[in-house]
Write a protein that holds these residues in place. Structure first.
Motif, PDB file in Angstrom:
ATOM      1  N   HIS A 390       0.993  -1.184  -0.072  1.00  0.00           N
ATOM      2  CA  HIS A 390       0.117  -0.124  -0.003  1.00  0.00           C
ATOM      3  C   HIS A 390       0.692   1.434  -0.313  1.00  0.00           C
ATOM      4  O   HIS A 390       1.503   1.032   0.635  1.00  0.00           O
ATOM      5  CB  HIS A 390      -1.149   0.238   1.388  1.00  0.00           C
ATOM      6  CG  HIS A 390      -1.462   1.307   1.434  1.00  0.00           C
ATOM      7  ND1 HIS A 390      -3.187   1.117   1.073  1.00  0.00           N
ATOM      8  CD2 HIS A 390      -1.621   2.266   1.830  1.00  0.00           C
ATOM      9  CE1 HIS A 390      -3.558   2.409   0.633  1.00  0.00           C
ATOM     10  NE2 HIS A 390      -2.678   3.122   1.057  1.00  0.00           N
ATOM     11  N   TYR A 391       0.874   1.858  -0.884  1.00  0.00           N
ATOM     12  CA  TYR A 391       1.477   3.520  -1.283  1.00  0.00           C
ATOM     13  C   TYR A 391       0.531   4.293  -0.156  1.00  0.00           C
ATOM     14  O   TYR A 391      -0.289   4.650  -1.162  1.00  0.00           O
ATOM     15  CB  TYR A 391       1.746   3.319  -2.430  1.00  0.00           C
ATOM     16  CG  TYR A 391       2.435   5.247  -2.930  1.00  0.00           C
ATOM     17  CD1 TYR A 391       4.094   5.013  -2.421  1.00  0.00           C
ATOM     18  CD2 TYR A 391       1.944   5.677  -2.938  1.00  0.00           C
ATOM     19  CE1 TYR A 391       4.775   6.451  -2.540  1.00  0.00           C
ATOM     20  CE2 TYR A 391       2.512   7.308  -3.391  1.00  0.00           C
ATOM     21  CZ  TYR A 391       3.638   7.386  -2.694  1.00  0.00           C
ATOM     22  OH  TYR A 391       4.589   8.695  -3.344  1.00  0.00           O
ATOM     23  N   LEU A 396       5.575   3.831   2.179  1.00  0.00           N
ATOM     24  CA  LEU A 396       5.371   2.339   1.809  1.00  0.00           C
ATOM     25  C   LEU A 396       5.009   1.668   2.467  1.00  0.00           C
ATOM     26  O   LEU A 396       5.975   0.572   3.077  1.00  0.00           O
ATOM     27  CB  LEU A 396       6.543   2.199   0.251  1.00  0.00           C
ATOM     28  CG  LEU A 396       5.679   0.841  -0.549  1.00  0.00           C
ATOM     29  CD1 LEU A 396       4.709   1.014  -1.240  1.00  0.00           C
ATOM     30  CD2 LEU A 396       7.097   0.768  -1.043  1.00  0.00           C
ATOM     31  N   PHE A 397       3.544   0.930   2.729  1.00  0.00           N
ATOM     32  CA  PHE A 397       3.575  -0.596   3.671  1.00  0.00           C
ATOM     33  C   PHE A 397       3.397  -1.869   2.408  1.00  0.00           C
ATOM     34  O   PHE A 397       3.092  -2.022   1.791  1.00  0.00           O
ATOM     35  CB  PHE A 397       2.430  -0.110   4.571  1.00  0.00           C
ATOM     36  CG  PHE A 397       2.474   1.225   5.082  1.00  0.00           C
ATOM     37  CD1 PHE A 397       2.304   0.501   6.227  1.00  0.00           C
ATOM     38  CD2 PHE A 397       2.042   2.215   4.468  1.00  0.00           C
ATOM     39  CE1 PHE A 397       2.778   2.279   7.116  1.00  0.00           C
ATOM     40  CE2 PHE A 397       1.926   3.021   5.506  1.00  0.00           C
ATOM     41  CZ  PHE A 397       2.125   3.361   6.617  1.00  0.00           C
ATOM     42  N   THR A 398       4.600  -2.948   2.762  1.00  0.00           N
ATOM     43  CA  THR A 398       4.424  -4.043   2.943  1.00  0.00           C
ATOM     44  C   THR A 398       4.108  -5.416   3.945  1.00  0.00           C
ATOM     45  O   THR A 398       4.688  -4.596   5.225  1.00  0.00           O
ATOM     46  CB  THR A 398       5.664  -4.549   1.737  1.00  0.00           C
ATOM     47  OG1 THR A 398       6.396  -4.342   2.626  1.00  0.00           O
ATOM     48  CG2 THR A 398       6.190  -3.257   0.587  1.00  0.00           C
ATOM     49  N   SER A 431      -4.102  -3.407   5.986  1.00  0.00           N
ATOM     50  CA  SER A 431      -5.257  -2.285   5.469  1.00  0.00           C
ATOM     51  C   SER A 431      -4.206  -1.216   6.385  1.00  0.00           C
ATOM     52  O   SER A 431      -3.677  -1.362   7.170  1.00  0.00           O
ATOM     53  CB  SER A 431      -6.470  -2.272   5.219  1.00  0.00           C
ATOM     54  OG  SER A 431      -7.402  -1.537   5.165  1.00  0.00           O
ATOM     55  N   TYR A 432      -4.806  -0.099   5.827  1.00  0.00           N
ATOM     56  CA  TYR A 432      -3.721   1.568   5.979  1.00  0.00           C
ATOM     57  C   TYR A 432      -5.016   2.204   5.843  1.00  0.00           C
ATOM     58  O   TYR A 432      -5.714   2.594   4.382  1.00  0.00           O
ATOM     59  CB  TYR A 432      -2.618   1.711   5.477  1.00  0.00           C
ATOM     60  CG  TYR A 432      -2.272   2.694   6.366  1.00  0.00           C
ATOM     61  CD1 TYR A 432      -0.991   3.172   7.227  1.00  0.00           C
ATOM     62  CD2 TYR A 432      -2.530   4.137   5.016  1.00  0.00           C
ATOM     63  CE1 TYR A 432      -1.213   3.880   7.255  1.00  0.00           C
ATOM     64  CE2 TYR A 432      -1.753   5.079   5.166  1.00  0.00           C
ATOM     65  CZ  TYR A 432      -1.468   5.575   7.087  1.00  0.00           C
ATOM     66  OH  TYR A 432      -0.902   6.557   7.612  1.00  0.00           O
ATOM     67  N   GLN A 433      -5.688   2.959   6.746  1.00  0.00           N
ATOM     68  CA  GLN A 433      -5.844   3.921   6.121  1.00  0.00           C
ATOM     69  C   GLN A 433      -6.253   5.580   6.876  1.00  0.00           C
ATOM     70  O   GLN A 433      -6.408   5.265   8.647  1.00  0.00           O
ATOM     71  CB  GLN A 433      -7.583   4.087   6.081  1.00  0.00           C
ATOM     72  CG  GLN A 433      -8.490   4.877   5.214  1.00  0.00           C
ATOM     73  CD  GLN A 433      -9.990   4.436   5.509  1.00  0.00           C
ATOM     74  OE1 GLN A 433     -10.861   4.454   5.634  1.00  0.00           O
ATOM     75  NE2 GLN A 433     -10.443   4.777   4.384  1.00  0.00           N
ATOM     76  N   ASN A 434      -5.642   6.456   6.768  1.00  0.00           N
ATOM     77  CA  ASN A 434      -5.723   7.929   7.696  1.00  0.00           C
ATOM     78  C   ASN A 434      -4.920   7.756   9.088  1.00  0.00           C
ATOM     79  O   ASN A 434      -5.413   7.603  10.526  1.00  0.00           O
ATOM     80  CB  ASN A 434      -7.655   8.076   8.265  1.00  0.00           C
ATOM     81  CG  ASN A 434      -7.150   9.615   8.935  1.00  0.00           C
ATOM     82  OD1 ASN A 434      -6.599  10.132   8.432  1.00  0.00           O
ATOM     83  ND2 ASN A 434      -8.210   9.768   9.595  1.00  0.00           N
ATOM     84  N   GLY A 435      -4.340   6.606   8.683  1.00  0.00           N
ATOM     85  CA  GLY A 435      -3.375   6.508  10.054  1.00  0.00           C
ATOM     86  C   GLY A 435      -2.692   5.492  10.690  1.00  0.00           C
ATOM     87  O   GLY A 435      -2.223   5.010  11.186  1.00  0.00           O
TER      88      GLY A 435
END
Length: 460
Positions: A390-391, A396-398, A431-435
């Protein structure tokens, strides 16, 4: 009586004009020279490393030596001194607080140049990784500094907890929604859980974990829940029972609609009036939920594992080592990309396509103007499959089957900010959203990281 040797006044003036002494500058010329000097000093102040205090005393003295005593107030300090001082403050504080104090402070930071230099001096690698027209450098600088501060010191900056209430088998998917306040989970026990993260209390974790679980049921699907997506107040799920289903979050996940496919759904994209499912049987299922109609498209020769989309393209990755780029307006495949190893997950935004593959690498593609050209491949340190990517402009998260999650710099050749190793089994998805960050694991847990600033806002 005047001396007879003293020349008349007119001759004194002529002698002065013909002498080698400098003629005093006029006011306009003085101001121009002063402005040039200050501009040069301003450039030097921005060029200094933000964290490097060496030479600051001489710089400050140079700018302050001409000021009258008692004039050292914020509204009288030269702009270059103010900007030099502000280099030591957080970008978010500058934008949200100092920039609202007065017009002077607001005007100092309205141009992109300052923010570009601030980012490049701290992180010299190419950013953004792909050129983006009308890129907001101020917002990007705020996001990068904030995310780097959070993820480089997670023990100090995050509330972290492990969740397993109502979960009895490997978790294969997680999905954050509603600004990161709600988290949906799907697992091999067929349980679909909906968690309200605002109810978590680190002072009473066990009781609050029970209160968080607003929905926990194994009656929604008859097979493993493998994929989740959402828009507005609608949650969508894909399962090995071959169904894509839609749920109303405001009604306790009451069923809105369901669509029977010919295969397990391994990936899912959802938007108002449009669903796309990645099928194990090599097909993409494109569904208009308003009419309950759909079509299936075959672009691959093996199972389709992941799918992402925007208003122009639908991108699917398959075990056949290809990615198909479907042009939504032309209703046909625009381009097929051959890959060395097959895609496990995709992230598509900001003219960038990031792909995580079976061999543990991540790959960057430039999608500007529909090019979809490969930029570079990176080994970020994973020893297993990259199961999630997820960028964002901040990081960048992996995640990987090697049991770790990596938070990386969002630039070319991304360096590791931190490695999270809270899972005791393979990490299946993130999953990433808003911090807020969440991950699904084969260790029958969901791991959640909430920045303390957000956590405190939930409980204020």
């Amino acid at each position: 009586m005047a001396s007879s040797e003293e020349p008349p006044p007119t001759e004194q003036k002529e002698d002065a004009m013909n002498s080698n002494s400098e003629i005093p500058l006029q006011n306009d010329e003085l101001q121009t020279n002063k402005d040039d000097e200050r501009n040069e000093l301003l450039q030097n102040s921005v060029d200094e490393e933000i964290t490097d205090g060496e030479g600051n005393d001489s710089f400050t003295f140079t700018l302050l030596k001409d000021l009258e005593p008692g004039c050292l107030t914020l509204d009288t300090l030269p702009a270059e001194i103010l900007m030099h001082i502000f280099n030591f403050l957080d970008a978010k504080f500058i934008v949200e607080t100092l920039g609202k104090v007065c017009v002077l402070f607001s005007d100092l930071f309205c141009e992109d140049t300052y923010w570009k230099l601030r980012i490049s001096k701290r992180w010299p690698k190419q950013f953004p990784p792909v050129y983006e027209e009308n890129f907001n450098w101020m917002e990007a600088c705020v996001e990068r500094e904030e995310q780097h501060q959070i993820w480089s010191k997670t023990e100090e900056t995050c509330v972290h907890f492990s969740y397993r209430e109502g979960i009895f088998a490997s978790v294969d998917t997680v999905h954050l929604m509603k600004g990161g306040k709600f988290l949906a989970t799907g697992s091999r026990d067929r349980y679909l859980n909906l968690l309200d993260l605002t109810k978590y209390d680190e002072e009473d974790p066990e009781a609050s974990k029970k209160a968080m679980n607003t929905v926990s049921t194994d009656k929604k699907h008859k097979g493993w829940i493998w994929s989740l997506a959402s828009y507005d107040d609608t949650l969508c799920s894909g399962s090995w029972d071959c169904y894509i289903k839609m749920w109303d979050m405001n009604a306790g996940l009451a069923e809105i609609n369901q669509f029977k496919c010919k295969s397990a759904i391994l990936g899912l994209h959802a938007e108002p009036n449009w669903l796309v499912g990645a099928g194990y049987n090599q097909f993409l299922y494109m569904i208009d939920p308003r009419y309950g109609t759909g079509q299936k498209k075959k672009f691959h020769r093996r199972p389709v594992l992941c799918v992402v989309a925007d208003d122009k393209y639908i991108i699917s990755g398959s075990e056949d080592k290809t990615m198909a780029i479907y042009d939504r307006r032309a209703a046909r495949v625009y381009k097929t990309i051959q890959t060395e190893s097959y895609a496990m997950d995709l992230s598509f935004s900001h003219n960038q396509l990031w792909m995580g593959d079976k061999e543990g690498k991540v790959h960057l593609y430039d999608t500007t103007h529909g090019r979809f050209e490969k930029v570079e491949s990176y080994d970020v340190g994973h020893s297993g499959k990259v199961t999630g990517v997820h960028y964002t402009t901040g990081a960048l998260f992996t995640c990987s089957t090697d049991k770790t999650i990596k938070v990386l710099e969002p630039n070319r050749n991304p360096g590791v900010i931190t490695t999270l190793d809270s899972h005791r089994g393979e990490v299946a998805r993130l999953s990433y959203q808003n911090g807020t960050l969440a991950s699904a694991g084969s260790d029958v847990t969901v791991q959640v990281w909430i920045p303390k600033t957000i956590y405190q806002a939930y409980h204020s």
